[in-house]
Motif scaffolding. Structure first.
Motif, mmCIF file in Angstrom:
data_model
loop_
_atom_site.group_PDB
_atom_site.id
_atom_site.type_symbol
_atom_site.label_atom_id
_atom_site.label_comp_id
_atom_site.label_asym_id
_atom_site.label_seq_id
_atom_site.Cartn_x
_atom_site.Cartn_y
_atom_site.Cartn_z
ATOM 1 N N PHE A 45 -28.435 -20.301 -38.519
ATOM 2 C CA PHE A 45 -27.362 -19.443 -37.785
ATOM 3 C C PHE A 45 -27.624 -19.762 -36.233
ATOM 4 N N HIS A 46 -26.587 -20.352 -35.684
ATOM 5 C CA HIS A 46 -26.688 -20.495 -34.154
ATOM 6 C C HIS A 46 -25.942 -19.664 -33.312
ATOM 7 N N ILE A 47 -26.431 -19.065 -32.294
ATOM 8 C CA ILE A 47 -25.818 -18.183 -31.532
ATOM 9 C C ILE A 47 -25.680 -18.665 -30.096
ATOM 10 N N ILE A 64 -30.674 -20.034 -30.768
ATOM 11 C CA ILE A 64 -29.912 -19.747 -29.529
ATOM 12 C C ILE A 64 -29.767 -21.212 -29.091
ATOM 13 N N GLU A 65 -28.286 -21.637 -28.942
ATOM 14 C CA GLU A 65 -28.011 -22.991 -28.606
ATOM 15 C C GLU A 65 -26.973 -22.705 -27.719
ATOM 16 N N ILE A 66 -27.208 -22.851 -26.572
ATOM 17 C CA ILE A 66 -26.171 -22.859 -25.262
ATOM 18 C C ILE A 66 -26.216 -24.328 -24.471
ATOM 19 N N ILE A 97 -24.297 -22.277 -39.807
ATOM 20 C CA ILE A 97 -23.243 -21.690 -39.099
ATOM 21 C C ILE A 97 -23.528 -21.472 -37.740
ATOM 22 N N ASP A 98 -22.546 -22.119 -36.883
ATOM 23 C CA ASP A 98 -22.529 -21.815 -35.592
ATOM 24 C C ASP A 98 -21.596 -20.949 -34.951
ATOM 25 N N ALA A 99 -21.988 -19.893 -34.479
ATOM 26 C CA ALA A 99 -21.052 -18.628 -33.775
ATOM 27 C C ALA A 99 -19.951 -19.466 -33.090
ATOM 28 N N VAL A 118 -25.110 -28.991 -42.979
ATOM 29 C CA VAL A 118 -24.047 -29.990 -42.253
ATOM 30 C C VAL A 118 -23.579 -28.743 -41.625
ATOM 31 N N GLU A 119 -23.243 -29.111 -40.254
ATOM 32 C CA GLU A 119 -22.553 -28.023 -39.264
ATOM 33 C C GLU A 119 -21.119 -28.590 -38.932
ATOM 34 N N PRO A 120 -20.312 -27.570 -39.235
ATOM 35 C CA PRO A 120 -19.069 -27.875 -38.965
ATOM 36 C C PRO A 120 -18.846 -27.410 -37.362
HETATM 37 ZN ZN ZN Z 1 -25.087 -25.451 -33.433
#
Ligand code: ZN
Length: 279
Positions: free
Chosen positions: A209-211, A253-255, A182-184, A143-145
């Protein structure tokens, strides 16, 4: 903590702007030394999923996450059922891809609604139902907040604690395969972040963990995320937090960026590879 290297990272394919077919993207990501890939459903439309899974494996990559669910809340029981069925279909694809998790972007307000509490109430029920399906397929749910600016139209789960509360509601003894992404970009501002990451780790709930980075100023709510190092997020500290909490998976890495999506993929991948070493 060892420096991050591309092998410890995944490329979320949205970063590359969907400019090339998935088969080319897989080879590009692998040839730049990355260890994993997180593809989107739209790229796999019309593809034979098992063949894509084989290609990913043969390229030496893992699918660390599959993007992503559609909304869970909806304005009628029929629509909720249709959303559920679509999410189940995506879960079957995730299973075929051997994805390490299926990302849940839970949805915001149903069309025409102003009742965010009711949307949130619908989530626990819908998620519990989806979790049963996911368990049968062996796919963990993440689940991504999302940052509160997306509460109306994308996701009404807006902090890490909020997402963890939802996980606890459907899985009170933390024994099932449901956790958080957890997406920064979405959580960096949260004064309760450190506490939330520790709580997620203690419950064995960190699935991803997304950055990327938060640019100042941000010109567009969706398409102006920054390359790591170009903004104000202390990514090294955040990586340390998730590592101390027990997370051993890749940094994805998600930009979403109208700049990086139009640059050629080699430049974007090279820049990503270079920047991760500073995180
Ligand atoms: Zn994300």
């Amino acid at each position: 903590m060892k420096p991050l290297v591309p092998q410890d990272c995944s490329i979320n394919t949205a970063t590359l702007g969907f400019k090339a077919p998935i088969s080319i993207i897989i080879d590009d990501v692998a040839s730049h030394g990355f260890g994993a890939i997180a593809p989107w459903r739209r790229e796999l439309a019309g593809e034979e999923i098992r063949a894509v899974a084989r290609h990913v494996r043969d390229a030496g990559l893992k699918v660390n996450g599959y993007c992503r669910s559609g909304p869970i809340p909806a304005s009628s029981a029929e629509q909720r059922e249709a959303c559920h069925q679509e999410n189940c279909k995506a879960l079957r694809e995730a299973a075929e891809l051997e994805a390490q998790c299926f990302v849940i972007v839970a949805g915001g307000l149903p069309k025409g609604s102003r009742d965010i509490e009711s949307a949130r109430d619908q989530l626990a029920d819908g998620l519990e139902r989806l979790l049963r399906e996911a368990e049968a397929l062996g796919v963990p749910l993440a689940v991504e907040p999302l940052h509160p600016m997306y509460a109306a139209d994308r996701c009404c789960i807006n902090t890490l604690h909020h997402a963890l509360d939802l996980c606890d509601a459907v899985d009170p003894d933390a024994s099932r395969k449901i956790g958080v992404a957890i997406d920064a970009y979405h959580v960096w501002w949260d004064p309760m972040l450190r506490d939330g990451v520790a709580r997620a780790g203690a419950g064995n709930r960190i699935m991803a963990f997304h950055i990327c980075d938060w640019l100042v100023p941000t010109r567009d709510l969706l398409m102006d995320r920054g390359m790591m190092g170009d903004g104000v997020i202390r990514l090294h500290e955040m990586r340390q937090m998730v590592t101390e909490a027990g997370y051993r998976g890749v940094a994805e890495i998600e930009i979403f960026s109208d700049h990086w999506q139009t640059v050629d993929n080699t430049t974007t991948l090279q820049t990503c590879a270079e920047r991760v070493s500073k995180i």
